[in-house]
Motif scaffolding. Sequence first.
Motif, PDB file in Angstrom:
ATOM      1  N   SER A 189       0.833  -1.202   0.000  1.00 42.38           N
ATOM      2  CA  SER A 189       0.000   0.000   0.000  1.00 42.38           C
ATOM      3  C   SER A 189       0.870   1.256   0.000  1.00 42.38           C
ATOM      4  O   SER A 189       1.929   1.274   0.615  1.00 42.38           O
ATOM      5  CB  SER A 189      -0.878   0.007   1.259  1.00 42.38           C
ATOM      6  OG  SER A 189      -1.493   1.263   1.417  1.00 42.38           O
ATOM      7  N   PHE A 190       0.367   2.311  -0.658  1.00 41.39           N
ATOM      8  CA  PHE A 190       1.099   3.586  -0.560  1.00 41.39           C
ATOM      9  C   PHE A 190       0.831   4.284   0.779  1.00 41.39           C
ATOM     10  O   PHE A 190       1.312   5.379   1.011  1.00 41.39           O
ATOM     11  CB  PHE A 190       0.855   4.504  -1.759  1.00 41.39           C
ATOM     12  CG  PHE A 190      -0.584   4.746  -2.158  1.00 41.39           C
ATOM     13  CD1 PHE A 190      -1.501   5.292  -1.276  1.00 41.39           C
ATOM     14  CD2 PHE A 190      -0.993   4.467  -3.462  1.00 41.39           C
ATOM     15  CE1 PHE A 190      -2.809   5.531  -1.652  1.00 41.39           C
ATOM     16  CE2 PHE A 190      -2.312   4.693  -3.856  1.00 41.39           C
ATOM     17  CZ  PHE A 190      -3.222   5.225  -2.948  1.00 41.39           C
ATOM     18  N   TYR A 191       0.068   3.616   1.652  1.00 38.28           N
ATOM     19  CA  TYR A 191      -0.044   4.094   3.031  1.00 38.28           C
ATOM     20  C   TYR A 191       1.039   3.462   3.919  1.00 38.28           C
ATOM     21  O   TYR A 191       0.921   3.433   5.141  1.00 38.28           O
ATOM     22  CB  TYR A 191      -1.438   3.791   3.600  1.00 38.28           C
ATOM     23  CG  TYR A 191      -2.517   4.697   3.027  1.00 38.28           C
ATOM     24  CD1 TYR A 191      -2.578   6.035   3.382  1.00 38.28           C
ATOM     25  CD2 TYR A 191      -3.449   4.222   2.116  1.00 38.28           C
ATOM     26  CE1 TYR A 191      -3.549   6.876   2.863  1.00 38.28           C
ATOM     27  CE2 TYR A 191      -4.434   5.046   1.579  1.00 38.28           C
ATOM     28  CZ  TYR A 191      -4.476   6.377   1.964  1.00 38.28           C
ATOM     29  OH  TYR A 191      -5.435   7.214   1.448  1.00 38.28           O
ATOM     30  N   GLU A 192       2.047   2.877   3.269  1.00 40.96           N
ATOM     31  CA  GLU A 192       3.211   2.337   3.988  1.00 40.96           C
ATOM     32  C   GLU A 192       4.458   2.931   3.330  1.00 40.96           C
ATOM     33  O   GLU A 192       4.410   3.322   2.169  1.00 40.96           O
ATOM     34  CB  GLU A 192       3.306   0.814   3.800  1.00 40.96           C
ATOM     35  CG  GLU A 192       2.134   0.030   4.295  1.00 40.96           C
ATOM     36  CD  GLU A 192       2.220  -1.436   3.850  1.00 40.96           C
ATOM     37  OE1 GLU A 192       3.335  -1.931   3.567  1.00 40.96           O
ATOM     38  OE2 GLU A 192       1.164  -2.070   3.785  1.00 40.96           O
ATOM     39  N   PRO A 193       5.594   2.920   4.061  1.00 41.01           N
ATOM     40  CA  PRO A 193       6.839   3.321   3.382  1.00 41.01           C
ATOM     41  C   PRO A 193       7.112   2.338   2.244  1.00 41.01           C
ATOM     42  O   PRO A 193       6.883   1.145   2.396  1.00 41.01           O
ATOM     43  CB  PRO A 193       7.900   3.193   4.476  1.00 41.01           C
ATOM     44  CG  PRO A 193       7.154   3.095   5.766  1.00 41.01           C
ATOM     45  CD  PRO A 193       5.807   2.533   5.453  1.00 41.01           C
ATOM     46  N   SER A 194       7.586   2.823   1.100  1.00 42.29           N
ATOM     47  CA  SER A 194       7.826   1.945  -0.054  1.00 42.29           C
ATOM     48  C   SER A 194       9.294   1.612  -0.219  1.00 42.29           C
ATOM     49  O   SER A 194       9.644   0.511  -0.648  1.00 42.29           O
ATOM     50  CB  SER A 194       7.353   2.611  -1.347  1.00 42.29           C
ATOM     51  OG  SER A 194       6.026   3.006  -1.226  1.00 42.29           O
ATOM     52  N   VAL A 195      10.163   2.563   0.046  1.00 44.91           N
ATOM     53  CA  VAL A 195      11.610   2.383  -0.135  1.00 44.91           C
ATOM     54  C   VAL A 195      12.324   3.104   1.007  1.00 44.91           C
ATOM     55  O   VAL A 195      11.686   3.785   1.812  1.00 44.91           O
ATOM     56  CB  VAL A 195      12.091   2.958  -1.500  1.00 44.91           C
ATOM     57  CG1 VAL A 195      11.628   2.101  -2.656  1.00 44.91           C
ATOM     58  CG2 VAL A 195      11.658   4.383  -1.674  1.00 44.91           C
ATOM     59  N   ALA A 196      13.627   2.969   1.048  1.00 48.24           N
ATOM     60  CA  ALA A 196      14.403   3.585   2.132  1.00 48.24           C
ATOM     61  C   ALA A 196      14.304   5.111   2.086  1.00 48.24           C
ATOM     62  O   ALA A 196      14.109   5.690   1.011  1.00 48.24           O
ATOM     63  CB  ALA A 196      15.863   3.157   2.003  1.00 48.24           C
ATOM     64  N   PRO A 197      14.440   5.756   3.233  1.00 45.55           N
ATOM     65  CA  PRO A 197      14.413   7.229   3.244  1.00 45.55           C
ATOM     66  C   PRO A 197      15.504   7.805   2.338  1.00 45.55           C
ATOM     67  O   PRO A 197      16.599   7.247   2.218  1.00 45.55           O
ATOM     68  CB  PRO A 197      14.700   7.580   4.707  1.00 45.55           C
ATOM     69  CG  PRO A 197      14.345   6.352   5.482  1.00 45.55           C
ATOM     70  CD  PRO A 197      14.587   5.185   4.577  1.00 45.55           C
ATOM     71  N   GLY A 198      15.154   8.911   1.677  1.00 44.45           N
ATOM     72  CA  GLY A 198      16.146   9.646   0.887  1.00 44.45           C
ATOM     73  C   GLY A 198      16.592   8.949  -0.385  1.00 44.45           C
ATOM     74  O   GLY A 198      17.713   9.183  -0.850  1.00 44.45           O
ATOM     75  N   THR A 199      15.738   8.108  -0.992  1.00 41.98           N
ATOM     76  CA  THR A 199      16.197   7.370  -2.176  1.00 41.98           C
ATOM     77  C   THR A 199      15.489   7.749  -3.479  1.00 41.98           C
ATOM     78  O   THR A 199      16.008   7.466  -4.552  1.00 41.98           O
ATOM     79  CB  THR A 199      16.024   5.844  -1.998  1.00 41.98           C
ATOM     80  OG1 THR A 199      14.685   5.578  -1.615  1.00 41.98           O
ATOM     81  CG2 THR A 199      16.970   5.288  -0.967  1.00 41.98           C
ATOM     82  N   VAL A 200      14.301   8.357  -3.424  1.00 45.06           N
ATOM     83  CA  VAL A 200      13.511   8.564  -4.649  1.00 45.06           C
ATOM     84  C   VAL A 200      13.854   9.918  -5.293  1.00 45.06           C
ATOM     85  O   VAL A 200      13.836  10.951  -4.634  1.00 45.06           O
ATOM     86  CB  VAL A 200      11.991   8.503  -4.339  1.00 45.06           C
ATOM     87  CG1 VAL A 200      11.167   8.887  -5.559  1.00 45.06           C
ATOM     88  CG2 VAL A 200      11.610   7.113  -3.837  1.00 45.06           C
ATOM     89  N   SER A 201      14.161   9.885  -6.594  1.00 45.63           N
ATOM     90  CA  SER A 201      14.404  11.130  -7.334  1.00 45.63           C
ATOM     91  C   SER A 201      13.105  11.701  -7.887  1.00 45.63           C
ATOM     92  O   SER A 201      12.900  12.918  -7.909  1.00 45.63           O
ATOM     93  CB  SER A 201      15.345  10.879  -8.515  1.00 45.63           C
ATOM     94  OG  SER A 201      16.627  10.580  -8.060  1.00 45.63           O
ATOM     95  N   PHE A 202      12.234  10.818  -8.396  1.00 40.91           N
ATOM     96  CA  PHE A 202      10.971  11.285  -8.970  1.00 40.91           C
ATOM     97  C   PHE A 202       9.853  10.318  -8.600  1.00 40.91           C
ATOM     98  O   PHE A 202       9.867   9.152  -8.978  1.00 40.91           O
ATOM     99  CB  PHE A 202      11.084  11.387 -10.498  1.00 40.91           C
ATOM    100  CG  PHE A 202       9.798  11.788 -11.182  1.00 40.91           C
ATOM    101  CD1 PHE A 202       9.080  12.912 -10.766  1.00 40.91           C
ATOM    102  CD2 PHE A 202       9.279  11.039 -12.238  1.00 40.91           C
ATOM    103  CE1 PHE A 202       7.875  13.274 -11.383  1.00 40.91           C
ATOM    104  CE2 PHE A 202       8.092  11.399 -12.870  1.00 40.91           C
ATOM    105  CZ  PHE A 202       7.391  12.519 -12.433  1.00 40.91           C
TER     106      PHE A 202
END
Length: 346
Positions: A110-123
């Motif tokens: 769910s997108f109501y949960e963290p999906s990836v590690a903090p500070g990793t997504v560019s877009f």
Amino acid sequence: MAIAMTTGYSAQTEGALLCIDAASDWALTCVDQLAASDSHVLIDYGAADGGTAVGLWSKVLDRLHANQPQAHLTLIGNDLPSNDNVALAENLAQQIPRKAKPTVLVSARSFYEPSVAPGTVSFGFSATAMHWLSQSPGPLNSHTHVLASGDADALERFTTQAMKDWNYILELRSRELKVGGRLLTVNLSRDNDGLYLGHNGGKTRNVHDQLHQIWRRLADEGVISEEQYQQGTVLNFYKSPEEFMAPLKDDTSAAYRNGLRLVDERTVYVTCPYRRRWNENGDTAAFADGLMATIRSWSRHSFVSAAGEAAADRVYDELRQRIADAPSEWSLDYVEHHQMMEKVAS
Ligand SMILES: C[S@@+](CC[C@H](N)C(=O)[O-])C[C@H]1O[C@@H](n2cnc3c(N)ncnc32)[C@H](O)[C@@H]1O
């Protein structure tokens, strides 16, 4: 909450594809603004089977590769565990032969949960998905959709839940983004005149009222019980532009404190492609089938979970008949809010 799109989602949702196309200029703007890096993670939250976004991600990957040919690109498609995640994996894999040679991954959470590690997504990107609420804000006893219900008490409860959910979604995304990263949300919305998906100000029938009338009749005829009638609620909410922007204008919100900032916003209208085709070719049977299927793709699970498959099937048989009987009175027009955000150092 179990939400699942009907199988063959992208084949049934031409409107959603047009909504994504209408946001591709801002998606390219977002990746043009990314600082040079060895690698970039891109993520599509609530992607369904991924078919509607293949064209968008092709353009985004090509542009980012042209801008930063040395950077390794990873594209993640996200949706619920109940989604057709095999189809999503296959649609993401269509990007692998591109020059950027991206890594593609599926996140079945769910997108109501963290999906990836903090500070990793560019877009980060999401289209026509974040209007689904994380939980029921209590009963809606007189209608199937709160915005068409005229129930002031329910409206207040749904608004409170929607704002709690939106604040939380942005808090999660603000943690996942890296500093300098961009987030583009393309969401079903309610414009400043109160128009929303299925309500175009009376040009054609309010689709939510029609669904409710059919559902009410099934209760009156004893096909479903009164309790099942009351449980038949479409658990989503179309926020206003001010509601979308609120967490970014509030310097005490978690997202703001994590550095998430508003860059730009706009409301975009997408006319019903099924209706436009009917205007051109007058093929009423195809119009009734196509429009019914696209409405069914997002509403069916609400009726199935309340009263089972057979009752839900009755809804869509009747819906198709209503469209066929009065095609000029039907259209499913989209009102979408685009919000471009960036993460700054906090
Ligand atoms: C209307 S579809 C949109 C699909 C695609 N983004 C598009 O624009 O064509 C909405 C999607 O949101 C997904 N969804 C709903 N709630 C979700 C959640 N909490 N987490 C992840 N995906 C969710 C549904 O499963 C569905 O596939």
